[in-house]
Design an enzyme around this catalytic site. Structure first.
Site, PDB file in Angstrom:
ATOM      1  N   TYR A 228     -22.580   5.881  -9.957  1.00  0.00           N
ATOM      2  CA  TYR A 228     -22.233   5.868 -11.382  1.00  0.00           C
ATOM      3  C   TYR A 228     -23.486   5.862 -12.265  1.00  0.00           C
ATOM      4  O   TYR A 228     -23.424   6.288 -13.411  1.00  0.00           O
ATOM      5  CB  TYR A 228     -21.416   4.613 -11.726  1.00  0.00           C
ATOM      6  CG  TYR A 228     -19.930   4.733 -11.509  1.00  0.00           C
ATOM      7  CD1 TYR A 228     -19.403   5.112 -10.276  1.00  0.00           C
ATOM      8  CD2 TYR A 228     -19.044   4.442 -12.535  1.00  0.00           C
ATOM      9  CE1 TYR A 228     -18.038   5.199 -10.084  1.00  0.00           C
ATOM     10  CE2 TYR A 228     -17.669   4.519 -12.348  1.00  0.00           C
ATOM     11  CZ  TYR A 228     -17.179   4.897 -11.123  1.00  0.00           C
ATOM     12  OH  TYR A 228     -15.820   4.973 -10.943  1.00  0.00           O
TER      13      TYR A 228
ATOM     14  N   LYS B 105     -20.036   4.082   4.173  1.00  0.00           N
ATOM     15  CA  LYS B 105     -19.940   5.379   4.853  1.00  0.00           C
ATOM     16  C   LYS B 105     -21.266   5.590   5.582  1.00  0.00           C
ATOM     17  O   LYS B 105     -21.961   6.600   5.400  1.00  0.00           O
ATOM     18  CB  LYS B 105     -19.655   6.464   3.795  1.00  0.00           C
ATOM     19  CG  LYS B 105     -19.352   7.835   4.334  1.00  0.00           C
ATOM     20  CD  LYS B 105     -17.951   8.003   4.902  1.00  0.00           C
ATOM     21  CE  LYS B 105     -17.793   9.377   5.524  1.00  0.00           C
ATOM     22  NZ  LYS B 105     -16.539   9.531   6.293  1.00  0.00           N
TER      23      LYS B 105
ATOM     24  N   ASP C 263     -13.191   5.903   4.646  1.00  0.00           N
ATOM     25  CA  ASP C 263     -11.991   6.729   4.864  1.00  0.00           C
ATOM     26  C   ASP C 263     -10.951   5.945   5.658  1.00  0.00           C
ATOM     27  O   ASP C 263      -9.770   5.897   5.320  1.00  0.00           O
ATOM     28  CB  ASP C 263     -12.347   8.072   5.542  1.00  0.00           C
ATOM     29  CG  ASP C 263     -13.341   7.942   6.689  1.00  0.00           C
ATOM     30  OD1 ASP C 263     -13.825   6.819   6.954  1.00  0.00           O
ATOM     31  OD2 ASP C 263     -13.644   8.966   7.340  1.00  0.00           O
TER      32      ASP C 263
ATOM     33  N   ASP D  48     -13.844   1.502  -6.976  1.00  0.00           N
ATOM     34  CA  ASP D  48     -12.945   2.072  -7.985  1.00  0.00           C
ATOM     35  C   ASP D  48     -11.695   2.623  -7.297  1.00  0.00           C
ATOM     36  O   ASP D  48     -10.560   2.348  -7.698  1.00  0.00           O
ATOM     37  CB  ASP D  48     -13.685   3.185  -8.741  1.00  0.00           C
ATOM     38  CG  ASP D  48     -12.825   3.817  -9.825  1.00  0.00           C
ATOM     39  OD1 ASP D  48     -12.116   3.075 -10.528  1.00  0.00           O
ATOM     40  OD2 ASP D  48     -12.852   5.057  -9.958  1.00  0.00           O
TER      41      ASP D  48
ATOM     42  N   ASP E  94      -7.562   0.827  -6.892  1.00  0.00           N
ATOM     43  CA  ASP E  94      -6.310   1.486  -7.321  1.00  0.00           C
ATOM     44  C   ASP E  94      -5.326   1.574  -6.148  1.00  0.00           C
ATOM     45  O   ASP E  94      -4.120   1.397  -6.327  1.00  0.00           O
ATOM     46  CB  ASP E  94      -6.572   2.902  -7.872  1.00  0.00           C
ATOM     47  CG  ASP E  94      -6.775   2.928  -9.397  1.00  0.00           C
ATOM     48  OD1 ASP E  94      -7.322   1.946  -9.935  1.00  0.00           O
ATOM     49  OD2 ASP E  94      -6.386   3.922 -10.049  1.00  0.00           O
TER      50      ASP E  94
HETATM   51  C1  IPM Z   1     -12.162   1.477 -13.935  1.00  0.00           C
HETATM   52  C2  IPM Z   1     -12.226   2.849 -14.579  1.00  0.00           C
HETATM   53  C3  IPM Z   1     -13.659   3.153 -14.978  1.00  0.00           C
HETATM   54  C4  IPM Z   1     -14.508   3.210 -13.718  1.00  0.00           C
HETATM   55  C5  IPM Z   1     -13.879   4.434 -15.793  1.00  0.00           C
HETATM   56  C6  IPM Z   1     -12.933   4.550 -16.959  1.00  0.00           C
HETATM   57  C7  IPM Z   1     -15.292   4.517 -16.277  1.00  0.00           C
HETATM   58  O1  IPM Z   1     -11.687   3.806 -13.725  1.00  0.00           O
HETATM   59  O2  IPM Z   1     -12.562   0.488 -14.588  1.00  0.00           O
HETATM   60  O3  IPM Z   1     -11.697   1.377 -12.800  1.00  0.00           O
HETATM   61  O4  IPM Z   1     -14.536   4.240 -13.027  1.00  0.00           O
HETATM   62  O5  IPM Z   1     -15.153   2.203 -13.425  1.00  0.00           O
HETATM   63 MN    MN Z   2     -10.667   2.967 -11.954  1.00  0.00          MN
END
Ligand code: IPM
Ligand code: MN
Ligand code: NAD
Length: 369
Positions: free
Chosen positions: A142, A188, A220, A244, A248
């Site tokens: 990032y 990885k 993975d 990230d 999710d």
């Molecule tokens: C998160 C979001 C952010 C990230 C984006 C919006 C910059 O997806 O906080 O998970 O990738 O960190």
């Molecule tokens: Mn995110």
């Protein structure tokens, strides 16, 4: 009376709606526990671009630095996608994290028993799962340079220094000691030198934590294992991009992204933000699930203000509302009662109000004592 000053960054999309819900809960906690919270709001993200031309002003960063904590909704949306890359709302979020030194992002996936049927995974697979993703937040791909794009190609750099890996590894091992003494370091290393380096440093830090079991997993496989058998995990320690994605995925164990809170912590500052984004397709419709944002308030009460009882009260209130069968659309099933953002907020407020006055009185006296 203790008094704390907070900066609120509602942001875009559903951000302002979930912020409203969370702050009403915080106001009630303040009354119940005799602590004063005052708030100063600032523009952040797309709404700041519209007013100030940039997603995050220096004044807003300064205001955050002067606060006891920052509460953030979410930023971004299709209308700002045409901005130059460096001026997008998401770049503002990265700037906020870097400016405040928020290297540790804690993303807990806690299962509420009432929501076992809300997940797309089997109830037997998720019952009693309890995962904490520890995501490195101010390094990795990032932030690495060189980065850029031109007509012929686009490029980014993935690198980690020893200090960056050491401090996030310590965060993960410290947390594991308060949980189930198990860290899975996800990388990885079969392909990336930066991951081989990550693995070595994590192993070194582990020597100081003989009571914690350290496992490793390629990313993975980890993504697959998370949906196959989430109960095998306690703390997942990983770099920025993998964290990230894996957080999710872990959200679906809880039933929805709308359930996942987070704390972004550094040496000096803290930002509390839900894991999800601005959900543009439901923004402004009073449909968003406010529980990830309310859960982030609970994390703040625990981590920044040393009020674990208040945090537990909120988590319990959420559990009770869900047991009663009220759910926002994202977690609804055929037999449940679909409620709006504000109705969910009111239900949580009612359950908090119904909590034993004696317990609150005892805790209050101990704070004042
Ligand atoms: C998160 C979001 C952010 C990230 C984006 C919006 C910059 O997806 O906080 O998970 O990738 O960190
Ligand atoms: Mn995110
Ligand atoms: P998203 O998290 O906004 O939405 C993903 C899916 O989850 C959508 O179906 C959405 O409706 C649903 N969802 C998310 N939060 C919800 C909630 N509280 N209640 C009910 N449903 C919810 O991710 P996206 O669609 O990929 O991104 C939309 C925008 O948000 C983009 O501009 C993205 O960059 C931004 N974003 C910001 C943050 C942040 O500010 N921390 C995080 C992720 C994405």
């Amino acid at each position: 009376m203790k008094s704390y000053h907070l900066t609120l960054l509602p942001g875009d999309g559903i951000g302002p709606e979930i912020m409203d819900a969370a702050i009403k809960v915080l106001d009630l906690v303040g009354q119940q526990f005799n602590v004063q919270f005052d708030y100063e709001e600032a523009l952040f993200g797309g709404c700041s671009i519209d007013r100030n031309g940039v997603p995050l002003t220096d004044e807003t960063i300064e205001q955050c630095r002067k606060s006891d904590a920052v509460v953030m909704g979410a930023v971004g949306g299709p209308i700002w996608d045409t901005q130059p890359h460096e001026n997008k709302p998401e770049q503002g979020l990265l700037k906020l994290r870097a400016s405040l030194g928020l290297y540790a992002n804690l993303r807990p996936a806690t299962i509420y028993n009432a929501l076992l049927d809300a997940s797309s995974l089997k109830p037997t697979a998720i019952k009693n799962a309890d995962i904490m993703v520890v995501r490195e937040l101010t390094g990795g791909i990032y932030f690495g340079t060189p980065r850029g794009m031109d007509k012929g190609k686009g490029w980014n750099t993935l690198s980690y220094t020893k200090e960056e890996v050491e401090r996030i590894a310590r965060t993960a091992f410290d947390l594991a000691q308060k949980r189930n003494n198990h860290v899975t370091s996800v990388h990885k290393a079969n392909v990336l030198e930066s991951s081989q380096f990550w693995r070595e440093i994590v192993e070194e830090v582990h020597q100081d934590y003989s009571d914690v079991v350290l496992d490793e997993m390629y990313v993975d496989n980890a993504a697959m294992q998370l949906v196959r058998d989430p109960k095998q995990f306690d703390v997942i320690l990983t770099q920025n991009l993998f964290g990230d994605i894996l957080s999710d995925i872990s959200a679906m164990i809880t039933g929805s992204l709308g359930m996942l809170p987070s704390a972004s912590l550094g040496e000096e500052y803290a930002v509390y933000e839900p894991v999800h984004g601005t959900a543009p397709e439901i923004a402004g419709q009073n449909k968003a699930n406010p529980l990830a944002m309310i859960g982030s308030i609970a994390m703040m009460l625990d981590y920044t203000f040393g009020m674990p009882e208040a945090a537990t009260m909120i988590y319990d209130a959420i559990g009770e509302v869900l047991e009663m069968g009220s759910r926002t659309e994202d977690i609804a099933t055929p037999n449940t009662n679909v409620v709006s953002t504000t109705e969910m907020r009111n239900l949580v407020l009612e359950r908090c109000e119904g909590k034993s006055k004696t317990i609150i009185e005892m805790v209050r006296m101990s704070y004042e004592g």
